[in-house]
Design an enzyme around this catalytic site. Structure first.
Site: not given
Ligand code: GLC
Length: 565
Positions: A97, A198, A274, A331-332
């Site tokens: 990541d 990310d 993402e 995970h979100d």
């Molecule tokens: C992305 C991640 C998330 C995180 C955010 C800030 O959306 O998936 O878990 O909180 O970025 O880094």
């Protein structure tokens, strides 16, 4: 010839929650090493490892304090090297990541930056003067409240799209780019196979800082988004108006092209972003290799009509040579089992969800625990929350007059702890994740004791885990399910989804996913009138006639329909 990442099934691991090898209640790299056999037997090809870097953990690792090291609770660089080598020996690739938008506020770069206006790192972050005794403009942080934090030491504000503990880097500064590209090279040189990028959409902001024009409050909008019931067009409009100037700015595409050039210096590496936006594929070969088809999962129910419309829109929008990428949970988000269940047929719908993501055209991403049907775990005591987003919601809801129980329920639902609980390995105390005497970093979902664990399911041919394993094997052995194009059939059906995966001039598969409690007898006018069974959730004979194909309630059916062998 397809690339490995086009053929692969990815499995997302949240390192804190996968396997605790040293009994401290926290998952670690050695724990993952210890379960590589499990992953190979499951049938996945690649791991996406959520952040494993040193971090003060304000955002569970997405606040990085050192991009080229390993968090001590997960191991050392040496453990990481072993993990990578052993994963590769198991024929499992590893992508990391990469958090480009922001660092932790404890990163030495930010500590230097905030120390004085003259510090050489000052311009590594986004600092601005205030406006009329307040912040530079009315922008909001996606995680609640203003996007600007006042820093009295230097009497300026810094910008943070996420928590204030995650200051945004200034990507207009070439030194920032050089430092982060070096970090990427550090891992590529070590042999990692790529990165999940990310929050790429948030890397640049509109340079003129125009005020946002949303007409509702942030909490109102978030409640409408997550609790349902609001007009989706209104919700969409308000999101646009609220964050328009803070996301998806044109400069980011130039940056993605530059990063792609770095990746391309190494053989066979990949980037997945993402983002749900197809624009990040660039021309199909100059930006990201993959961008998640997030629109597919943005619904309460995976109905055939929804999936059809999604595929139609997505596959037409992809630039030439771009490869799709499907996922239903991470995970979100809510866990697949909870998100797409209906409360009555959850077990059947979980199988259909798995079958969908594994048979649609594109690279599938699974989330750890999905294969055993782990569910959302809504904590009832907010002192156990680890996700600061959940805590923010509780506080915001309290300030709006909600009672403690109601506010906690909202926080548990809106926060992300619910889908990050420890992997359930067995029916032993703590789900076999940690020794029974240990307090795990997040409580284990007590349903581990009711069969939702690996040990109970692994030898049970009727378990969800066996279903995933069987289907993953069939997918691996069935070229059309990997390479084939997608042709939608029986588009009028509201109950079931039927489609072909065809290799032009080669094999064809027929996939039928019956999302309904009704039996259907279907007729297909295909060149070949017999179907050779490849996979079914229900007992069936090895071949069927396509003039009258009987499909059971909630059945998953995959067959070869041509050409004749
Ligand atoms: C992305 C991640 C998330 C995180 C955010 C800030 O959306 O998936 O878990 O909180 O970025 O880094």
């Amino acid at each position: 010839m397809l690339k490995w990442w086009q053929r692969a099934v990815f499995y997302q691991i949240y390192p804190r929650s996968f396997a605790d090898s040293n009994g401290d209640g926290i998952g670690d790299l050695q724990g993952i090493i210890d379960h590589l056999d499990y992953l190979r037997d499951l049938g996945i090809d690649a791991i996406w490892l959520c952040p494993h870097y040193p971090s003060p953990l304000y955002d569970c690792g997405y606040d990085v304090a050192d991009y080229t090291d390993v968090a001590p609770e997960y191991g050392t660089l040496e453990t990481f090297r072993q993990f990578l080598a052993q994963a590769h020996q198991h024929d499992i690739r590893v992508i990391l990541d990469l958090v480009l938008n922001h660092t932790s506020d404890q990163h030495p770069w930010f500590l230097a930056s905030r120390s004085s206006r003259d510090d050489p790192k000052r311009d590594w972050y986004v600092w601005r003067d205030g406006r009329d005794e307040g912040p530079p403009n009315n922008w909001l942080s996606a995680f609640g409240g203003p996007a600007w934090e006042y820093d009295p030491t230097t009497d300026q504000y810094y910008y943070h799209y996420f928590f204030k503990q995650q200051p945004d880097l200034n990507w207009h500064n070439p030194q920032v780019k050089a430092a982060l590209f070096d970090a990427a090279r550090f891992w590529l040189d070590m042999g990692v196979d790529g990165f999940r990028l990310d929050a790429i959409g948030t890397i640049f902001e509109h340079p003129d800082l125009p005020d946002h024009t949303a007409s509702c409050s942030q909490l109102e909008l978030y409640a409408a988004t997550h609790l349902g019931g609001a007009d989706p067009d209104w919700v969409q409009e308000q999101w646009e108006a609220m964050f328009h100037y803070q996301v998806d700015q044109p400069e980011v595409h130039e940056l993605m092209r530059e990063l792609r050039a770095v990746i391309d210096e190494y053989p066979d590496r990949m980037l997945v972003g993402e983002t749900g936006e197809v624009a990040y594929y660039g021309n199909g070969s100059d930006e990201l290799h993959l961008a998640f088809n997030f629109p597919l999962m943005e619904t309460e129910r995976l109905t055939p009509a929804w999936v059809r419309a999604n595929q139609q829109a997505r596959l037409t929008a992809l630039p030439h040579a771009a490869w799709p990428c499907n996922t239903l949970g991470n995970h979100d988000s809510s866990r697949v089992y909870s998100h797409f269940g209906d409360g009555t047929h959850d077990a059947e719908l979980a199988r259909l969800s798995a079958a969908l993501v594994l048979t649609l055209r594109g690279t599938p991403f699974l989330y750890y625990g999905e294969e055993i049907g782990m569910t959302d775990f809504l904590l009832e005591d907010s002192s156990q929350f680890r996700d600061a987003l959940g805590t923010w919601v509780v506080e915001a809801a309290r300030s709006m007059g909600l009672g403690p129980a109601e506010a906690t329920a909202l926080g548990a639902r809106f926060g992300r702890d619910k889908c990050r609980t420890p992997m359930q390995w067995s029916g032993a105390a703590n789900g076999g994740f940690s020794p029974s005497t240990v307090r795990t970093w997040l409580p284990v979902n007590p349903n581990y004791a009711r069969g939702i664990n690996v040990a109970s399911q692994i030898d049970d041919p009727d378990s969800l885990l066996s279903f995933y394993r069987r289907l993953l094997r069939v997918r691996r052995e069935t070229e059309p399910l990997i390479e084939g194009d997608y042709v939608s059939l029986h588009e009028e059906s509201g109950d079931y989804l039927a489609f072909l995966r065809r290799i032009p001039g080669g094999q064809t598969c027929l996939v039928i996913l019956n999302f309904s409690p009704h039996t259907h007898t279907l007729r297909f006018d295909l060149e070949q009138q017999t179907a050779q069974l490849l996979f079914s959730s229900h007992p069936r004979s090895p071949s069927d006639h396509l003039g009258a194909l009987k499909i059971a309630p909630f059945e998953v059916y995959v067959a070869q329909v041509g050409p004749e062998d």
